[in-house]
Design a protein around this motif. Structure first.
Motif, PDB file in Angstrom:
ATOM      1  N   LEU A 293      45.229 -20.782 -48.841  1.00 22.72           N
ATOM      2  CA  LEU A 293      45.338 -19.981 -48.076  1.00 22.72           C
ATOM      3  C   LEU A 293      45.157 -20.281 -46.558  1.00 22.72           C
ATOM      4  CD1 LEU A 293      43.420 -17.180 -50.010  1.00 22.72           C
ATOM      5  CD2 LEU A 293      45.646 -17.346 -49.814  1.00 22.72           C
ATOM      6  N   ARG A 294      45.016 -21.390 -46.379  1.00 26.68           N
ATOM      7  CA  ARG A 294      44.873 -22.059 -44.832  1.00 26.68           C
ATOM      8  C   ARG A 294      43.689 -21.591 -44.249  1.00 26.68           C
ATOM      9  NH1 ARG A 294      49.543 -24.674 -43.386  1.00 26.68           N
ATOM     10  NH2 ARG A 294      51.386 -24.249 -44.762  1.00 26.68           N
ATOM     11  N   TYR A 295      42.589 -21.444 -45.064  1.00 30.24           N
ATOM     12  CA  TYR A 295      41.167 -21.317 -44.522  1.00 30.24           C
ATOM     13  C   TYR A 295      41.073 -20.004 -43.655  1.00 30.24           C
ATOM     14  CZ  TYR A 295      40.832 -26.214 -45.860  1.00 30.24           C
ATOM     15  OH  TYR A 295      40.900 -27.295 -46.514  1.00 30.24           O
ATOM     16  N   PRO A 296      41.205 -19.008 -44.428  1.00 31.47           N
ATOM     17  CA  PRO A 296      40.807 -17.550 -43.714  1.00 31.47           C
ATOM     18  C   PRO A 296      39.472 -17.600 -43.289  1.00 31.47           C
ATOM     19  CG  PRO A 296      40.932 -17.221 -46.010  1.00 31.47           C
ATOM     20  CD  PRO A 296      41.308 -18.565 -45.953  1.00 31.47           C
ATOM     21  N   PRO A 312      40.089 -12.043 -49.648  1.00 31.22           N
ATOM     22  CA  PRO A 312      41.400 -11.867 -50.094  1.00 31.22           C
ATOM     23  C   PRO A 312      41.312 -11.781 -51.504  1.00 31.22           C
ATOM     24  CG  PRO A 312      41.386 -13.988 -48.714  1.00 31.22           C
ATOM     25  CD  PRO A 312      39.865 -13.363 -48.923  1.00 31.22           C
ATOM     26  N   ASN A 331      33.072 -19.427 -40.971  1.00 29.23           N
ATOM     27  CA  ASN A 331      34.197 -20.032 -41.780  1.00 29.23           C
ATOM     28  C   ASN A 331      33.950 -19.568 -43.123  1.00 29.23           C
ATOM     29  OD1 ASN A 331      35.397 -21.774 -39.661  1.00 29.23           O
ATOM     30  ND2 ASN A 331      33.917 -23.136 -39.928  1.00 29.23           N
ATOM     31  N   GLN A 420      43.502 -24.425 -38.497  1.00 27.93           N
ATOM     32  CA  GLN A 420      43.570 -23.854 -39.901  1.00 27.93           C
ATOM     33  C   GLN A 420      44.809 -24.320 -40.552  1.00 27.93           C
ATOM     34  OE1 GLN A 420      42.856 -19.566 -38.403  1.00 27.93           O
ATOM     35  NE2 GLN A 420      41.571 -19.573 -40.151  1.00 27.93           N
TER      36      GLN A 420
END
Length: 536
Positions: A293-296, A312, A331, A420
């Motif tokens: 998820l490209r590091y929300p 998510p 993060n 990200q």
């Protein structure tokens, strides 16, 4: 006529019946028979040991008899029995351990014919490999010497290409290695892949030793060594651990988790059993999902209580940990790994404080066990051996603790350094690469550890390639790898025996080639040259 009580025919006590001699010859060597008759048969009544020939009579009957084929049968049969007994003992120990741990009801498994069992096939394959390797090596050695004689000159002129192949110094080593195809008898359940990887890495190690002894690496930098394998090994293993854990060795994963006290959040003791809590696998899967998820960014439920879902949908399984995370955490990965501590640096320092004492005790016990066979050296010079033991414990503890700590700490580090979208999944390999650099501390005496890491990495990579469809396992592909490894092992052993640094491998190759245990490659070359001179 039947054999008399001395094992002879026609009443002559100085002769041994061929059947009796053959039975003894394929069971015991001459020295073993002498020991057996002196120590065992002498204790039995005369009417029992009197039926077998005396030591001198048996020795005289072997004066003009070639014992090589009988010796080949002896060692092959003993290898079959030894492997069979070792596998039975291993299975028994595993069964006892699993029964005590699980304490489940005993499951009765239907047994098939013994010749179809995995133990029998593996034992048979090892025995056949040794049997055919000895025969093929002797056949090609004799054939080469005969083709080098003056009488074989017409054949060499008529068949120049075949002669060049058969008279090459590598012919016996290469020809005998095809005995490795006997491992095709072994079950294709992953055991052959492990054997192939092990033999390939050992062959590569000994080949490097031979090249190093020949001066191929003169002038290399002082830091050059086998420790440089570990960054790539750890990079592959860490990536596999996060995204393809079914291809990762379970024992290795348990070791990492057991010595990660503060990055993997344990279930609180006061939490009711009815409430869910993510397992260790769920936590690692959550990290993999964050990468995809490209590091929300983390949205704290404490600061935004009106938001229905701060995670998510793919990360709902880790909500019991992140729901109470510190509001200062930014993060998502930090909220999962250290929810009660907003400082990544302090968390990493705390990891070392908790882990180093435990790892020190662990390696102290391990190296103490391995030091037991060296008890004579310990008694002779205890201070030196104690210093050696202490150094090994400290270096291993520092290297392993730093590697595991760097693997976990790199997650937070990359979150703060990289955007990200920058290498969202490949950065795990980079984190493992950085962790593997700590192997530099053990560069002098850590080669066995490095090669072990390489082997489990190659096994993991093989399983990953099969899972992803990069290659197909095939029926005998691993067997051909074993054959190639045997070729390299035989070539290295024939070129420079000292390059085979493992005493077990050196004795095993001598046994497989039918050579005396103390014979070196220089002796082999001298015997070949003298035989060639005599023939010409």
């Amino acid at each position: 006529m039947a054999a008399n009580e001395h094992g002879s025919r026609d009443g002559d006590p100085t002769k041994v019946s061929p059947a009796v001699r053959c039975a003894i010859q394929h069971t015991l060597s001459e020295s073993e028979y002498i020991w057996f008759r002196r120590r065992i048969l002498s204790q039995l009544p005369p009417y029992i040991h009197g039926k077998l020939p005396s030591s001198s009579t048996y020795a005289s009957s072997l004066t003009n008899v070639d014992d090589f084929n009988a010796a080949t049968v002896r060692v092959s049969t003993r290898l079959f029995l030894a492997v069979q007994a070792a596998l039975k003992l291993y299975q028994f120990i595993l069964a006892q351990i699993s029964r005590r741990r699980a304490q489940q009801q005993r499951v009765v498994v239907a047994k098939g014919p013994f010749w179809k069992s995995a133990n029998f096939r593996l034992s048979l394959s090892a025995s056949l490999l040794l049997f055919f390797h000895r025969l093929l090596h002797r056949f090609f050695s004799r054939l080469r010497l005969n083709l080098l004689t003056k009488d074989a000159a017409p054949f060499r002129k008529r068949n120049p290409r075949v002669s060049r192949v058969l008279t090459s110094s590598l012919a016996p080593a290469v020809g005998a290695s095809f005995a490795g195809y006997a491992l095709a008898v072994a079950p294709n359940d992953g055991t052959r892949v492990v054997i192939a990887i092990y033999t390939a890495t050992k062959a590569g190690e000994f080949a490097f030793n031979a090249l190093d002894a020949d001066g191929w690496f003169e002038g290399r930098p002082w830091w050059f060594g086998s420790w440089m394998l570990m960054p790539f090994t750890f990079g592959q293993l860490l990536h596999s651990f996060v995204f393809d854990r079914d291809c990762f060795p379970q024992a290795y994963g348990k070791f990492i988790m057991n010595f990660t006290p503060n990055y993997v959040q344990q279930r609180p003791a006061h939490l009711p059993q009815s409430l869910p809590w993510p397992s260790q696998d769920d936590i690692v899967d959550g990290l993999a999902t964050m990468s995809r998820l490209r590091y929300p960014l983390f949205v704290s439920p404490i600061l935004f209580p009106d938001v229905k879902s701060t995670l998510p949908s793919a990360l709902e399984s880790i909500s019991p940990i992140t729901s109470s995370a510190h509001p200062a955490i930014r993060n998502m990965s930090c909220a999962l790994l250290h929810p009660s501590e907003p400082s990544c640096l302090r968390t990493n320092v705390e990891y070392y404080v908790k882990t180093i004492p435990r790892l020190t005790r662990f390696f102290a016990v391990v190296y103490a066990v391995f030091a037991v066979p060296r008890y004579r050296k310990i008694m002779a010079d205890p201070s030196r051996e104690l210093n050696r033991w202490s150094k090994s414990v400290l270096l291993s503890t520092t290297s392993i603790a730093a590697s595991i700590g760097t693997s976990w700490g790199s997650i937070c580090l990359f979150q703060n350094l990289f955007p990200q979208n920058f290498l969202p999944t490949k950065r795990w390999f980079l984190g493992g690469f950085l962790a593997g650099l700590w192997a530099f501390l053990e560069r002098e005496h850590g080669r066995p550890h490095f090669l072990y890491g390489l082997r489990i990495s190659l096994e993991s990579l093989w399983k990953l390639g099969v899972k992803k469809g990069y290659w197909r396992p095939g029926k005998t592909g691993d067997v051909w790898i074993i054959i190639g490894s045997l070729m390299l092992l035989n070539v290295v052993h024939g070129h420079n025996t000292d390059a085979v640094s493992s005493g077990i491998f050196r004795r095993g190759l001598n046994l497989a080639r039918g050579e005396p245990m103390g014979k070196s490659s220089r002796d082999n070359k001298q015997s070949e040259s003298s035989a060639t001179e005599k023939g010409s």
